[in-house]
Design an enzyme around this catalytic site. Structure first.
Site, PDB file in Angstrom:
ATOM      1  N   ARG A   1      -6.863   0.354   1.698  1.00 21.69           N
ATOM      2  CA  ARG A   1      -5.834  -0.076   2.650  1.00 21.69           C
ATOM      3  C   ARG A   1      -6.465  -0.483   3.974  1.00 21.69           C
ATOM      4  NH1 ARG A   1       0.009   2.692   3.845  1.00 21.69           N
ATOM      5  NH2 ARG A   1       0.580   1.462   5.676  1.00 21.69           N
TER       6      ARG A   1
ATOM      7  N   TRP B   1       0.796  -1.215   0.000  1.00 25.74           N
ATOM      8  CA  TRP B   1       0.000   0.000   0.000  1.00 25.74           C
ATOM      9  C   TRP B   1       0.833   1.272   0.000  1.00 25.74           C
ATOM     10  CZ3 TRP B   1      -4.646  -0.329  -1.670  1.00 25.74           C
ATOM     11  CH2 TRP B   1      -5.322  -1.549  -1.562  1.00 25.74           C
ATOM     12  N   GLU B   2       2.075   1.195   0.429  1.00 26.14           N
ATOM     13  CA  GLU B   2       2.936   2.375   0.347  1.00 26.14           C
ATOM     14  C   GLU B   2       3.435   2.582  -1.069  1.00 26.14           C
ATOM     15  OE1 GLU B   2       3.582   4.679   2.500  1.00 26.14           O
ATOM     16  OE2 GLU B   2       2.483   3.748   4.157  1.00 26.14           O
ATOM     17  N   GLY B   3       3.680   1.485  -1.788  1.00 25.43           N
ATOM     18  CA  GLY B   3       4.201   1.594  -3.148  1.00 25.43           C
ATOM     19  C   GLY B   3       5.707   1.812  -3.150  1.00 25.43           C
TER      20      GLY B   3
END
Length: 269
Positions: free
Chosen positions: A248, A121-123
């Site tokens: 998320r 989810w942060e990438g």
């Protein structure tokens, strides 16, 4: 952030309460809480003086996670206020954390499922660049503490492997602050602690500290019920609902409710 000794902190508190300090940013937002995800209540112009009633921790801005509560009742990032001190200059808002039941025997590192969730989810960002709300990040959500992320020990551009290593270096700090806000009534397995660490990593320790989620857990309510009801509320960034945050939170709830026999808090098995 360098911490002062207790004696120095007390001295500063006695002399600085209510003192006014100039704003250094061109237009600085004052928010309803100590973090960039809170609603903007008003703005201050560069050079305008603000009176600080108390200070607390929140979203880190350029390496400074202190937020100042002004006499207007809202919070401004201390990075944009010239106090002349690299630390607290007055009392902490609300006194103690209200939790603090951790004995230090909780799991210091979260499980692989949790690390992978945060990374997803942060990438991935190979070299430092601003995130969606303008804060410089690199790797999997590492918020730069120095210009050009000079504090990072891995060479740029990062590979996904070194980015995962950086993430593994960063996560224990968030697990630690989360654990510090929970009392001994709370029992979490490894999936539950991992999911809440992901949430903490995303919203910041200051927001977690004052959250209804933590308050409800500390009252002894069912963790699955609390997580299912409270995590979806954390879907705002920059004053608007972000679909990425909605998704998320769903992923964190799914991990949280995944059964596991391994205890992670207050004691690690």
């Amino acid at each position: 952030m360098k911490l002062f000794s207790l004696a120095l902190f007390a001295a500063l508190s006695a002399t600085s309460f209510g003192k006014s300090y100039p704003v250094t940013g061109n237009t600085v937002n004052c928010r309803s809480g100590p973090g960039t995800s809170y609603a903007v209540k008003k703005s201050y112009k560069k050079g305008q003086s603000v009176s600080i009633s108390c200070q607390t921790s929140g979203t880190s801005v350029s390496g400074n996670n202190i937020w100042d509560k002004t006499s207007d009742g809202c919070y401004v990032a201390d990075h944009y206020v010239k106090t002349g001190v690299n630390g607290y200059v007055t009392t902490k808002c609300g006194g103690s954390s209200g939790g603090g039941g951790s004995s230090g025997s909780y799991c210091k590192k979260i499980n692989t499922a949790g690390v992978n969730l945060v990374a997803q989810w942060e990438g991935f960002v190979a070299s430092p660049k601003p995130d969606p709300i303008g804060l410089p990040t690199v790797g999997y959500g590492h918020l730069c503490q120095k210009k050009g992320c000079a504090e990072v020990k891995y060479k740029f551009p990062l590979s996904k492997t070194t980015a995962k290593q950086l993430l593994s270096d960063d996560l224990p700090k968030y697990t630690k602050c989360l654990a510090g806000y929970l009392n001994s009534k709370v029992k979490l397995n490894d999936n539950q602690l991992a999911a809440l660490t992901s949430w903490t990593f995303n919203v910041g320790c200051g927001n977690v500290k004052t959250s209804t989620l933590v308050k409800r857990l500390n009252k002894g309510e069912s963790p699955n019920t609390v997580a299912g009801q409270e995590l979806p509320k954390w879907r705002m960034a920059g004053g608007r609902v972000m679909q990425g945050l909605v998704n998320r939170r769903k992923a964190e709830i799914k991990l949280f409710k995944t059964a596991s026999s391994k205890q992670a808090y207050p004691k690690c098995q």
